[in-house]
Design a protein around this motif. Structure first.
Motif, PDB file in Angstrom:
ATOM      1  N   ASP A 228      74.943 101.571  24.715  1.00 23.57           N
ATOM      2  CA  ASP A 228      74.669 100.671  25.837  1.00 23.57           C
ATOM      3  C   ASP A 228      73.317 101.072  26.431  1.00 23.57           C
ATOM      4  N   THR A 230      71.569  99.265  28.624  1.00 26.51           N
ATOM      5  CA  THR A 230      71.279  98.496  29.838  1.00 26.51           C
ATOM      6  C   THR A 230      70.533  99.331  30.865  1.00 26.51           C
ATOM      7  N   GLU A 373      72.414  91.194  23.785  1.00 22.09           N
ATOM      8  CA  GLU A 373      73.319  91.111  24.929  1.00 22.09           C
ATOM      9  C   GLU A 373      74.694  90.677  24.437  1.00 22.09           C
ATOM     10  N   VAL A 378      83.868  96.949  30.975  1.00 16.13           N
ATOM     11  CA  VAL A 378      83.446  98.110  31.738  1.00 16.13           C
ATOM     12  C   VAL A 378      84.364  98.233  32.954  1.00 16.13           C
ATOM     13  N   ARG A 385      76.254  93.306  28.771  1.00 14.10           N
ATOM     14  CA  ARG A 385      75.484  94.531  28.651  1.00 14.10           C
ATOM     15  C   ARG A 385      74.499  94.409  27.486  1.00 14.10           C
ATOM     16  N   LYS A 386      73.429  95.163  27.544  1.00 14.79           N
ATOM     17  CA  LYS A 386      72.475  95.228  26.440  1.00 14.79           C
ATOM     18  C   LYS A 386      72.913  96.346  25.502  1.00 14.79           C
ATOM     19  N   MET A 387      73.201  95.965  24.262  1.00 17.39           N
ATOM     20  CA  MET A 387      73.744  96.908  23.296  1.00 17.39           C
ATOM     21  C   MET A 387      72.797  97.072  22.101  1.00 17.39           C
ATOM     22  N   GLU A 416      72.344 106.460  27.603  1.00 19.36           N
ATOM     23  CA  GLU A 416      73.207 105.707  28.528  1.00 19.36           C
ATOM     24  C   GLU A 416      73.146 106.276  29.936  1.00 19.36           C
TER      25      GLU A 416
END
Length: 424
Positions: A228, A230, A373, A378, A385-387, A416
Motif C-alpha cells: 500500500d 498511499t 487504485e 482497512v 488505496r494506491k497499491m 507503508e
C-alpha cells in the motif's frame, strides 16, 4: 600507390579476441585519417576503430558478427606513395562506449568530423503492416507515447537498430498519415508472407549471452508482495509541492532506494556478490544500487554509488543524471558497473507482476510494478488505496526463501510507514 594493412588492435585487459560488430565503410570508399572504420565489441566495451591514414578501402578482413583474434587483418587501405607496406595495428587509443556488465547495454559511436555522414535509415511509407501477434521492438517510453497518440505500434516502421521503433518514427508516422489521409485503409490489413532475418551480433549477442548465462548459472526464484503506497505517495506529493521548485521533483525511485538501504541493514546477505567459481560470497557494506534504465537500443544499468550516504534529493538527482547519460550513450564504464543490488522498474507500464533476471554476480533484484487504485478493506471499511506489487528475484544458492520474504516485507513496512525510512 601502396597498401596500408591494419590489424585488429590490442584493446588491453588481456583480451585475445573481439567481435566485429559493424562496418562504417565498404570496399571502394575513400577514407580520411581518424574516420571511424568499424565498431568492435569486447566483453566490457564497444570500441570505435579509426583510420590512421588517408586512402581507399580495398579489402575488409571480416563480416559483422565474426569473432576476430587480436592481430588479425582488419582492413586494407590503398594509400598514396609507397605506403606503409608492413602491417600495422589500428590505434589502440580509441573512444569506447561502456557496456554494463552482466546486463543489456547501449553504446554510442562517434563519427569523425572529417568523415562523410553515415546514411540514416529512412521511413519508406506512412505505415508497415505486421502480423497481429507480432510485437515490434520499442522501449517502454515509446510504447507509452504511441498509446497516448492512439497509434498502433505494429503499423509504424522502425528505423532504429534491428527495426526498433523510435520516438521520431511516431512523429514521421503521424506526419505521413496526415499527408496520406486518402490512402486506402485496407493497406493495413493486406496479407503478408515476407520474412526478415536479423543477425544476432554485437550488442544483442552480448545481451543474449548474459541473460542466458544468468538464468543457467543462478538458481532463480521470485517473490511477489503487495504494498500500500498511499501514504508514501502523499508524502512524495507534499515534498514536491513544498520543495520541488528549489530541490527538484521526487519520483518514487529515491524512496525505494532509501527503503533498500534501510532494509539491508538487517539483511546484509542480499547486498552481496557470489563468485560461483571460487565458491565465495562477498557481503558489502556499501550499497551501490543499479537502476535499470530503458533506452532506445536496450536496457542499461547505471549505478547509484554509496546510496547509504545519500539523501532523497541527492539520490533523485543522481538517478536522473545517470538515466540521462545512459539514454544518450554518455555513461562511463564506471557508471555502468559495480552494483551490489539492482532495482528495476517499467514505470507506468510495469504490469501486475514480473520475474526479473538477476544481474550476476549479484544475488537479489527488486522489481517495481505499476501503481493502481483498488478498493481495500482497512479497519473494516472499504476504501480506495494506491497499491503496488514488488516482484523480486533471488539466487537460491545464496538466499533462502524465508529470508527473501522477510526482506521484501521489511521494505513493505518501510514504504507503508514512510516515517520509519528516516528514523535512526
Amino acid at each position: 600507390m601502396g597498401t596500408h594493412v591494419i590489424k585488429m588492435p590490442d584493446i588491453g585487459e588481456g583480451i585475445a579476441e573481439v567481435e566485429l560488430s559493424q562496418w562504417h565503410v565498404k570496399v571502394g570508399d575513400l577514407v580520411v585519417e581518424d574516420q571511424v572504420l568499424a565498431d568492435v565489441m569486447t566483453d566490457k566495451a564497444m570500441v570505435d576503430i579509426p583510420s590512421p591514414v588517408h586512402g581507399k578501402v580495398i579489402a575488409l578482413g571480416g563480416q559483422p558478427g565474426e569473432v576476430m583474434a587480436v592481430g588479425s587483418v582488419l582492413i586494407s587501405i590503398e594509400v598514396e606513395g609507397a605506403g606503409n607496406l608492413k602491417e600495422s595495428a589500428a590505434p589502440a587509443a580509441v573512444k569506447e562506449a561502456p557496456v554494463a556488465p552482466k546486463v543489456e547495454v547501449a553504446v554510442e559511436s562517434k563519427p569523425a568530423a572529417a568523415a562523410a555522414p553515415r546514411p540514416a535509415a529512412v521511413c519508406q511509407g506512412p505505415m508497415v503492416a505486421r502480423e497481429a501477434s507480432e510485437r515490434p521492438l520499442a522501449s517502454p517510453a515509446v510504447r507509452k507515447h504511441a498509446l497516448d497518440l492512439g497509434i498502433q505500434l505494429r503499423l509504424v516502421r522502425g528505423t532504429g537498430p534491428a527495426g526498433r521503433v523510435l520516438h521520431e518514427d511516431l512523429e514521421t508516422y503521424l506526419a505521413q498519415g496526415q499527408s496520406n489521409a486518402s490512402a486506402p485503409a485496407a493497406a493495413a490489413y493486406a496479407q503478408r508472407n515476407d520474412e526478415e532475418q536479423i543477425q544476432v551480433i554485437g550488442m544483442r549477442r552480448k545481451i543474449a549471452q548474459r541473460m542466458q548465462d544468468a538464468t543457467q548459472r543462478a538458481a532463480h526464484f521470485s517473490y511477489v508482495e503487495e504494498i500500500d503506497v498511499t501514504a508514501i505517495e502523499e508524502l512524495r506529493a507534499h515534498l514536491n509541492e513544498k520543495h520541488g521548485a528549489s530541490r527538484g521533483k521526487l519520483t518514487l525511485l529515491p524512496f525505494l532506494v532509501r527503503a533498500l538501504v534501510v532494509a539491508l541493514r538487517d539483511f546484509p546477505q542480499m547486498n552481496a556478490r557470489y563468485d560461483d567459481e571460487a565458491q565465495v560470497i562477498t557481503r558489502l557494506g556499501a550499497v551501490h544500487v543499479g537502476v535499470a534504465t530503458q533506452s532506445d537500443v536496450g536496457l542499461m544499468v547505471p549505478v547509484v554509488r554509496h546510496a547509504e550516504a545519500r539523501s532523497l534529493w541527492d539520490s533523485a538527482a543522481e538517478i536522473s543524471r545517470l538515466a540521462n547519460a545512459a539514454r544518450n550513450g554518455k555513461a562511463s564504464r564506471d557508471e555502468l558497473s559495480g552494483s551490489t543490488i539492482t532495482l528495476t522498474s517499467l514505470g507506468a507500464l510495469g504490469g501486475i507482476v514480473s520475474t526479473p533476471v538477476l544481474n550476476l554476480p549479484e544475488v537479489a533484484i527488486v522489481g517495481v510494478n505499476k501503481i493502481v487504485e483498488r478498493p481495500m478493506v482497512v479497519k473494516g471499511q472499504v476504501v480506495i488505496r494506491k497499491m503496488m506489487n514488488l516482484s523480486s528475484s533471488f539466487d537460491h544458492r545464496v538466499v533462502d526463501g524465508m529470508d527473501a520474504a522477510l526482506f521484501i516485507q521489511a521494505i513493505r513496512g518501510l514504504l507503508e510507514q514512510p516515517a520509519t525510512l528516516f528514523v535512526e
